[in-house]
Design an enzyme around this catalytic site. Structure first.
Site, PDB file in Angstrom:
ATOM      1  N   ALA A  47      35.365  37.642  42.089  1.00  0.00           N
ATOM      2  CA  ALA A  47      35.499  38.982  41.497  1.00  0.00           C
ATOM      3  C   ALA A  47      35.452  40.084  42.542  1.00  0.00           C
ATOM      4  O   ALA A  47      34.875  41.149  42.324  1.00  0.00           O
ATOM      5  CB  ALA A  47      34.413  39.196  40.447  1.00  0.00           C
TER       6      ALA A  47
ATOM      7  N   SER B 103      33.180  40.630  50.187  1.00  0.00           N
ATOM      8  CA  SER B 103      33.394  41.617  51.251  1.00  0.00           C
ATOM      9  C   SER B 103      33.947  42.925  50.705  1.00  0.00           C
ATOM     10  O   SER B 103      33.807  43.966  51.353  1.00  0.00           O
ATOM     11  CB  SER B 103      34.384  41.068  52.277  1.00  0.00           C
ATOM     12  OG  SER B 103      33.794  40.024  52.976  1.00  0.00           O
TER      13      SER B 103
ATOM     14  N   ALA C 149      33.653  47.172  52.296  1.00  0.00           N
ATOM     15  CA  ALA C 149      34.716  47.825  53.065  1.00  0.00           C
ATOM     16  C   ALA C 149      34.438  49.313  53.221  1.00  0.00           C
ATOM     17  O   ALA C 149      34.113  49.998  52.256  1.00  0.00           O
ATOM     18  CB  ALA C 149      36.060  47.600  52.391  1.00  0.00           C
TER      19      ALA C 149
ATOM     20  N   GLY D  48      38.830  52.136  54.600  1.00  0.00           N
ATOM     21  CA  GLY D  48      39.760  52.555  53.572  1.00  0.00           C
ATOM     22  C   GLY D  48      40.865  51.560  53.326  1.00  0.00           C
ATOM     23  O   GLY D  48      40.792  50.407  53.761  1.00  0.00           O
TER      24      GLY D  48
ATOM     25  N   ARG E 123      42.862  46.000  67.222  1.00  0.00           N
ATOM     26  CA  ARG E 123      41.467  45.558  67.151  1.00  0.00           C
ATOM     27  C   ARG E 123      41.134  44.431  68.130  1.00  0.00           C
ATOM     28  O   ARG E 123      40.074  44.433  68.750  1.00  0.00           O
ATOM     29  CB  ARG E 123      41.218  45.100  65.718  1.00  0.00           C
ATOM     30  CG  ARG E 123      39.789  45.060  65.363  1.00  0.00           C
ATOM     31  CD  ARG E 123      39.650  44.911  63.873  1.00  0.00           C
ATOM     32  NE  ARG E 123      39.620  46.193  63.206  1.00  0.00           N
ATOM     33  CZ  ARG E 123      39.503  46.336  61.883  1.00  0.00           C
ATOM     34  NH1 ARG E 123      39.431  45.270  61.126  1.00  0.00           N
ATOM     35  NH2 ARG E 123      39.456  47.520  61.347  1.00  0.00           N
TER      36      ARG E 123
ATOM     37  N   SER F  63      43.811  44.894  54.481  1.00  0.00           N
ATOM     38  CA  SER F  63      43.372  43.768  53.637  1.00  0.00           C
ATOM     39  C   SER F  63      43.013  44.201  52.225  1.00  0.00           C
ATOM     40  O   SER F  63      43.244  43.445  51.276  1.00  0.00           O
ATOM     41  CB  SER F  63      42.218  43.005  54.272  1.00  0.00           C
ATOM     42  OG  SER F  63      41.320  43.869  54.864  1.00  0.00           O
ATOM     43  N   LEU F  64      42.470  45.396  52.051  1.00  0.00           N
ATOM     44  CA  LEU F  64      42.239  45.855  50.676  1.00  0.00           C
ATOM     45  C   LEU F  64      43.588  45.976  49.970  1.00  0.00           C
ATOM     46  O   LEU F  64      43.731  45.630  48.800  1.00  0.00           O
ATOM     47  CB  LEU F  64      41.509  47.205  50.658  1.00  0.00           C
ATOM     48  CG  LEU F  64      40.062  47.221  51.183  1.00  0.00           C
ATOM     49  CD1 LEU F  64      39.451  48.612  50.999  1.00  0.00           C
ATOM     50  CD2 LEU F  64      39.192  46.195  50.483  1.00  0.00           C
TER      51      LEU F  64
HETATM   52  C1  FAD Z   1      31.899  45.118  56.518  1.00  0.00           C
HETATM   53  C2  FAD Z   1      33.341  45.019  56.165  1.00  0.00           C
HETATM   54  C3  FAD Z   1      34.145  46.158  56.172  1.00  0.00           C
HETATM   55  C4  FAD Z   1      35.492  46.059  55.837  1.00  0.00           C
HETATM   56  N1  FAD Z   1      36.248  47.201  55.811  1.00  0.00           N
HETATM   57  C5  FAD Z   1      37.540  47.125  55.402  1.00  0.00           C
HETATM   58  C6  FAD Z   1      38.324  48.305  55.250  1.00  0.00           C
HETATM   59  O1  FAD Z   1      37.855  49.412  55.465  1.00  0.00           O
HETATM   60  N2  FAD Z   1      39.615  48.159  54.827  1.00  0.00           N
HETATM   61  C7  FAD Z   1      40.173  46.938  54.552  1.00  0.00           C
HETATM   62  O2  FAD Z   1      41.346  46.870  54.173  1.00  0.00           O
HETATM   63  N3  FAD Z   1      39.438  45.814  54.673  1.00  0.00           N
HETATM   64  C8  FAD Z   1      38.142  45.882  55.072  1.00  0.00           C
HETATM   65  N4  FAD Z   1      37.409  44.735  55.163  1.00  0.00           N
HETATM   66  C9  FAD Z   1      38.006  43.458  54.725  1.00  0.00           C
HETATM   67  C10 FAD Z   1      38.080  43.440  53.190  1.00  0.00           C
HETATM   68  O3  FAD Z   1      36.894  43.979  52.666  1.00  0.00           O
HETATM   69  C11 FAD Z   1      38.266  42.035  52.638  1.00  0.00           C
HETATM   70  O4  FAD Z   1      39.274  41.368  53.315  1.00  0.00           O
HETATM   71  C12 FAD Z   1      38.666  42.087  51.168  1.00  0.00           C
HETATM   72  O5  FAD Z   1      37.765  42.883  50.457  1.00  0.00           O
HETATM   73  C13 FAD Z   1      38.676  40.693  50.590  1.00  0.00           C
HETATM   74  O6  FAD Z   1      38.749  40.787  49.189  1.00  0.00           O
HETATM   75  P1  FAD Z   1      38.737  39.464  48.333  1.00  0.00           P
HETATM   76  O7  FAD Z   1      38.763  39.897  46.911  1.00  0.00           O
HETATM   77  O8  FAD Z   1      39.768  38.544  48.806  1.00  0.00           O
HETATM   78  O9  FAD Z   1      37.332  38.766  48.676  1.00  0.00           O
HETATM   79  P2  FAD Z   1      35.842  39.252  48.430  1.00  0.00           P
HETATM   80  O10 FAD Z   1      35.744  40.683  48.181  1.00  0.00           O
HETATM   81  O11 FAD Z   1      35.041  38.683  49.551  1.00  0.00           O
HETATM   82  O12 FAD Z   1      35.444  38.527  47.073  1.00  0.00           O
HETATM   83  C14 FAD Z   1      35.277  37.142  46.990  1.00  0.00           C
HETATM   84  C15 FAD Z   1      34.709  36.814  45.624  1.00  0.00           C
HETATM   85  O13 FAD Z   1      34.688  35.392  45.456  1.00  0.00           O
HETATM   86  C16 FAD Z   1      33.399  34.980  45.050  1.00  0.00           C
HETATM   87  N5  FAD Z   1      33.213  33.592  45.479  1.00  0.00           N
HETATM   88  C17 FAD Z   1      33.098  33.101  46.740  1.00  0.00           C
HETATM   89  N6  FAD Z   1      32.949  31.759  46.709  1.00  0.00           N
HETATM   90  C18 FAD Z   1      32.986  31.405  45.396  1.00  0.00           C
HETATM   91  C19 FAD Z   1      32.887  30.169  44.711  1.00  0.00           C
HETATM   92  N7  FAD Z   1      32.725  28.996  45.356  1.00  0.00           N
HETATM   93  N8  FAD Z   1      32.950  30.179  43.342  1.00  0.00           N
HETATM   94  C20 FAD Z   1      33.109  31.362  42.653  1.00  0.00           C
HETATM   95  N9  FAD Z   1      33.220  32.548  43.263  1.00  0.00           N
HETATM   96  C21 FAD Z   1      33.153  32.571  44.612  1.00  0.00           C
HETATM   97  C22 FAD Z   1      32.469  36.009  45.694  1.00  0.00           C
HETATM   98  O14 FAD Z   1      31.206  36.002  45.092  1.00  0.00           O
HETATM   99  C23 FAD Z   1      33.270  37.284  45.439  1.00  0.00           C
HETATM  100  O15 FAD Z   1      33.096  37.713  44.112  1.00  0.00           O
HETATM  101  C24 FAD Z   1      36.059  44.805  55.507  1.00  0.00           C
HETATM  102  C25 FAD Z   1      35.250  43.662  55.516  1.00  0.00           C
HETATM  103  C26 FAD Z   1      33.915  43.757  55.839  1.00  0.00           C
HETATM  104  C27 FAD Z   1      33.088  42.511  55.834  1.00  0.00           C
END
Ligand code: FAD
Length: 519
Positions: free
Chosen positions: A9, A42, A46, A49, A278, A375-376
């Site tokens: 989520a 993650s 973020a 932005g 980066r 990535s967002l």
């Molecule tokens: C500190 C930080 C700052 C960042 N800043 C930026 C930014 O400014 N701009 C940008 O574009 N990107 C940024 N990024 C990268 C970006 O945040 C992520 O790449 C992006 O949010 C990933 O989204 P996602 O939905 O794929 O994964 P996530 O947001 O990581 O969500 C993963 C979900 O899967 C769930 N999950 C994991 N394993 C399981 C499992 N086995 N079973 C069920 N659920 C599970 C987790 O609990 C979570 O709900 C940043 C990352 C970090 C760490």
């Protein structure tokens, strides 16, 4: 009615669930925490932005060009075009729906400049709380959608397949003590994995500790190909000794990096200095740390620093640092995974019925080095694409499901076979043996990866880590072994993958490397 299961989520999972539900699907959204916000992804972390070509002077093609350049010869140009065009539409749509982004006094969107972008195009919210604001905004939409059934407190255990296609999954109670959780079985027409990246397999990481690539392992066990797992982006400015990120937007606003002698060092490496891509900045910081013992971020000259970056200010204050008047000690840490489950445009993996979106996926938009704040955008855009495709997809034959021959990047690329049976994850008939975390073993895995697969690697360091990991059971070790095998196979330096023994980029290796895992 088509039943779609979305796992995870974060922004990618929310985006996929909302789109699938809006297109008429019945959606089950599974996540491990008590709520979406407490599910520790993650997305909520973020800061900087979301990059989107919505400004009057900007265009998707300029954004795509920057994306391709940053990716060091490995970005799929078709995917970059799709990301930036669909991304402009998606972000404009969120603004129309009322996403509360930061604005100038005249009401126009306040764009920030980040490294390797040719102009300011990073949309931000809450100062440096963009991810949390966007996540909260979409969480409200998910809550309000009657077609989405939320299943909190469960995590993916394994995927179910029938005749080569994914038909459901098994979860386990995430709130129970390790190894004691009840199992639940779900059937579905399609499963969308949105479980995030794998930076949590490193000891020094900015992301959620739980981001350990469990979705990628489950997909691989169901037969899906992974790709490009050697490409892990290290963020150059993380508060030394912690995982507390100091966003690139701070350098965009004018902060500079100095070594132990107070000298700036980046302009000697790249004319863009602090705003070079980066991986260039991270490598510069890494070397300056090795040579002089200390690297500082100097943000003292920035006017309105604490108002513009309230979240970072609070984190630094909690560590006793007043960055309006003090230098901040920084070091690189693992931050983002460009590799993941190999997918094509709509998030389809190589296994019918299975999609992957967000950081768990390797879509080809980031290549060897992700452009900041892309990535967002990827999470939103590919979440939407997969959600829509899952509702209308009917075909389950391999050939029509994944038309690799029709120009998908990576089609025909060499496939690396990686055997992780030493990690003892499965018993040979598909039952899971050892995926529960063991703190001592996991700490050893993380230390081994920090040592041998950091910013700079070599055959010697990778092999030492690989051999160490082969003696350690568990899911983290398996993931680490895959990263090591991929890093060893790529005998060149490109983007975030820097080999001391192969310092040059080899044009012949500018292709994704597909990975088939044997358990
Ligand atoms: C500190 C930080 C700052 C960042 N800043 C930026 C930014 O400014 N701009 C940008 O574009 N990107 C940024 N990024 C990268 C970006 O945040 C992520 O790449 C992006 O949010 C990933 O989204 P996602 O939905 O794929 O994964 P996530 O947001 O990581 O969500 C993963 C979900 O899967 C769930 N999950 C994991 N394993 C399981 C499992 N086995 N079973 C069920 N659920 C599970 C987790 O609990 C979570 O709900 C940043 C990352 C970090 C760490």
């Amino acid at each position: 009615m088509v039943h779609i299961i979305v796992v995870g989520a974060g922004l990618a999972g929310q985006s996929a669930a909302l789109t699938a539900a809006r297109q008429g699907g019945q959606v089950t959204l599974i996540y491990p925490g008590e709520s979406m916000v407490l599910s520790a992804g993650s997305s909520q972390l973020a800061q900087g932005g979301v990059a989107a070509a919505i400004g009057a002077d900007d265009s998707p093609s300029a954004h795509a060009e920057d994306t391709v350049k940053a990716g060091a010869g490995m970005v799929d140009p078709q995917a970059a075009r799709y990301l930036t065009e669909a991304g402009r539409q998606a972000i404009n749509q969120l603004l129309d729906q009322g996403l509360p982004v930061d604005r100038q006094v005249d009401g126009s969107v306040d764009f920030a400049l980040e490294a390797a972008h040719s102009l300011p195009r990073v949309v931000h919210a809450g100062g440096d709380r963009t991810g949390a604001v966007m996540h909260q905004f979409l969480a409200q939409q998910v809550e309000a959608n009657p077609r989405i059934q939320q299943v909190p407190g469960q995590k993916l255990h394994r995927l179910l397949t029938k005749e080569g296609a994914v038909c459901g999954l098994v979860t386990v109670d995430a709130t129970a003590p390790a190894g004691e959780g009840e199992e639940f079985t779900y059937q579905a027409d399609a499963v969308i994995l949105a479980t995030g990246g794998y930076c949590g397999v490193y000891g020094r990481s900015t992301g959620a500790r739980q981001a350990t690539g469990q979705g990628a392992l489950a997909a691989a066990q169901a037969g899906a190909l992974l790709a490009d797992m050697e490409f892990v982006q290290f963020h150059p400015t993380v508060l030394a000794g912690t995982g507390c990120l100091i966003s690139e937007a701070v350098r965009g606003a004018g902060a500079v990096l100095v070594d132990a002698q107070g000298q700036r060092f980046l302009s000697a490496i790249d004319p863009r200095g602090e705003l070079a891509p980066r991986h260039v900045v991270a490598q510069g910081v890494h070397r300056a740390l090795e040579e002089t013992g200390q690297v500082w971020l100097d943000a003292r000259g920035i006017s309105g620093l604490t108002q513009e970056f309230p979240g970072i200010t609070a984190k630094l204050r909690s560590q006793g640092i007043d960055w309006e008047n003090q230098l901040v000690p920084v070091a690189p840490a693992a931050h983002y995974c460009m590799g993941g489950i190999y997918t094509h445009q709509a998030g389809r993996t190589t296994v019918p019925g299975l999609y992957a979106v967000g950081e768990v996926a390797r879509t080809g938009v980031h290549g060897a080095n992700r452009l900041a704040s892309n990535s967002l955008l990827e999470a939103i855009v590919y979440g939407q694409a997969a959600g829509a495709d899952a509702v209308r997809a009917e075909s389950t034959t391999q050939a029509s499901w994944f038309p690799a021959a029709k120009g998908t990047q990576g089609a025909g690329s060499p496939t690396l076979e990686v055997d992780v049976s030493a990690a003892q994850l499965f018993d040979g008939i598909g039952a899971v043996c050892a995926t529960e975390p063991n703190p001592d073993i996991d700490a050893a895995v993380r230390a081994a990866l920090d040592r041998g697969l950091g910013i700079e690697r070599s055959a010697t360091s990778i092999t030492a880590t690989y051999q160490e990991l082969q003696k350690l059971p568990g899911a983290l070790s398996a993931l680490g072994q895959i990263i090591a095998a991929a890093a060893l196979a790529r005998e060149e330096s490109r983007g975030a993958h820097r080999r001391q023994d192969f310092p040059l980029t080899d044009p012949a290796q500018a292709a994704p490397r597909l990975i088939r895992v044997t358990f």
